[in-house]
Design an enzyme around this catalytic site. Sequence first.
Site, PDB file in Angstrom:
ATOM      1  N   ASN A  91      66.420  -9.932 126.529  1.00  0.00           N
ATOM      2  CA  ASN A  91      66.081  -8.782 127.382  1.00  0.00           C
ATOM      3  C   ASN A  91      65.295  -7.714 126.613  1.00  0.00           C
ATOM      4  O   ASN A  91      65.089  -6.612 127.105  1.00  0.00           O
ATOM      5  CB  ASN A  91      67.358  -8.174 127.989  1.00  0.00           C
ATOM      6  CG  ASN A  91      68.310  -7.625 126.919  1.00  0.00           C
ATOM      7  OD1 ASN A  91      67.989  -7.639 125.732  1.00  0.00           O
ATOM      8  ND2 ASN A  91      69.460  -7.143 127.324  1.00  0.00           N
ATOM      9  N   HIS A  93      66.238  -6.320 123.702  1.00  0.00           N
ATOM     10  CA  HIS A  93      67.013  -5.393 122.866  1.00  0.00           C
ATOM     11  C   HIS A  93      66.722  -5.629 121.385  1.00  0.00           C
ATOM     12  O   HIS A  93      66.404  -6.753 120.975  1.00  0.00           O
ATOM     13  CB  HIS A  93      68.516  -5.443 123.180  1.00  0.00           C
ATOM     14  CG  HIS A  93      69.255  -6.647 122.695  1.00  0.00           C
ATOM     15  ND1 HIS A  93      70.252  -7.254 123.421  1.00  0.00           N
ATOM     16  CD2 HIS A  93      69.171  -7.365 121.549  1.00  0.00           C
ATOM     17  CE1 HIS A  93      70.737  -8.269 122.743  1.00  0.00           C
ATOM     18  NE2 HIS A  93      70.089  -8.369 121.600  1.00  0.00           N
ATOM     19  N   GLU A  98      70.087  -1.535 124.045  1.00  0.00           N
ATOM     20  CA  GLU A  98      69.860  -2.318 125.260  1.00  0.00           C
ATOM     21  C   GLU A  98      68.873  -1.602 126.185  1.00  0.00           C
ATOM     22  O   GLU A  98      68.762  -0.375 126.142  1.00  0.00           O
ATOM     23  CB  GLU A  98      71.192  -2.491 126.004  1.00  0.00           C
ATOM     24  CG  GLU A  98      72.279  -3.222 125.214  1.00  0.00           C
ATOM     25  CD  GLU A  98      72.115  -4.743 125.250  1.00  0.00           C
ATOM     26  OE1 GLU A  98      71.045  -5.236 125.656  1.00  0.00           O
ATOM     27  OE2 GLU A  98      73.077  -5.427 124.854  1.00  0.00           O
ATOM     28  N   ASP A 107      74.223  -3.672 112.908  1.00  0.00           N
ATOM     29  CA  ASP A 107      75.233  -3.428 113.935  1.00  0.00           C
ATOM     30  C   ASP A 107      76.509  -4.217 113.661  1.00  0.00           C
ATOM     31  O   ASP A 107      76.542  -5.108 112.815  1.00  0.00           O
ATOM     32  CB  ASP A 107      74.684  -3.773 115.334  1.00  0.00           C
ATOM     33  CG  ASP A 107      73.843  -5.057 115.342  1.00  0.00           C
ATOM     34  OD1 ASP A 107      73.974  -5.858 114.402  1.00  0.00           O
ATOM     35  OD2 ASP A 107      73.083  -5.266 116.290  1.00  0.00           O
TER      36      ASP A 107
END
Length: 240
Positions: free
Chosen positions: A136, A138, A143, A67
Site C-alpha cells: 500500500n 507504506h 501507513e 520500527d
Amino acid sequence: MKFIVCNNYQEISKKAAEIIADVIKAKPDCILGLATGSTPVGTYKELIAMNKAGDISFKTVKSYNLDEYYPISPDNDQSYRYFMNENLFNHIDIDMANTHLLDGEAKDPDAECKAYDKAIEAAGGIDIQILGIGRNGHIAFNEPDEALIAPTHKTGLTADTIDANSRFFESADLVPKHALTMGMASIFGARKIILLANGASKAEAIKELLSDEIKTSNPSTLLKLHNDVTIICDKEAYGE
Ligand code: F6R
C-alpha cells in the site's frame, strides 16, 4: 530519485549490499538505518558473506532499526529485535550494544519514541537508510493517511498491513495491532536512502513512485523530496 532495475531478487540483494558496503568502507563508524520484512533478508545474507570474507567490518558500525511491533517482547520470535538478531546481528562482528531497536515493551511509548529520535541525532544521524515498501506504499509503519506524522511515534497498523504480515504469525489475530515507528522526518534525516522492492505485489506502489505526484495516500511518494534516494527493484515491481 534514481532507479536501478534488476533481473531478479539476488541481483537486488547484491546491489544493495554493495552500496551499503561502500558506505561502511568510506566511514567505518557509520550509522546504518535498518529494516525488517522479507525484502532485505537477501541483502543481509550478502553483508554477512562480505563480513565473513573480511571485506567489511561492523566493529565500529552503529545501527538503528525503523520500527518494532507494540506491544511485543524482544524474545518473541516475531519481534523485529529477534528478526534482526537472527538475520544479521548474530552472524557479523557488530557490537550488540551498538544495535538499536525501539523497545516494544516500553511503559511510556511516547517517551521511548522521543528518546529514539534524540539518540539518532546525538549519534550524528543516519548515513544510509534501508527501506522496504508495503504493497500500500507504506514505509516503516507510516501507513497511507490524510496526514503523516513527522517524528518517531506509536501508530496503529492498517487491516492491509495486518493481513500482509499475518503470513509470519499463526493467525491474523496474533499480529500486534500497533507499532512504534520512525516517522517521515526521522527517515528523511538520513543522508542517503535505498528502497528495495521485488515482486508484482509492489508494482502499484512503485508505479506511483514513478509518477510526478506526491501524496500521503502513498507515503513512499514523499521520498521524491529527498535528494539522495535510490530505488532498487526487479522488473515485476517496476511493472515491466
Ligand atoms: C519493516 C518495515 C516495513 C516493510 C514493508 C515491506 O521494518 O518497516 O515497512 O519494509 O512492510 O515488507 P516486506 O519486505 O516483507 O514485503
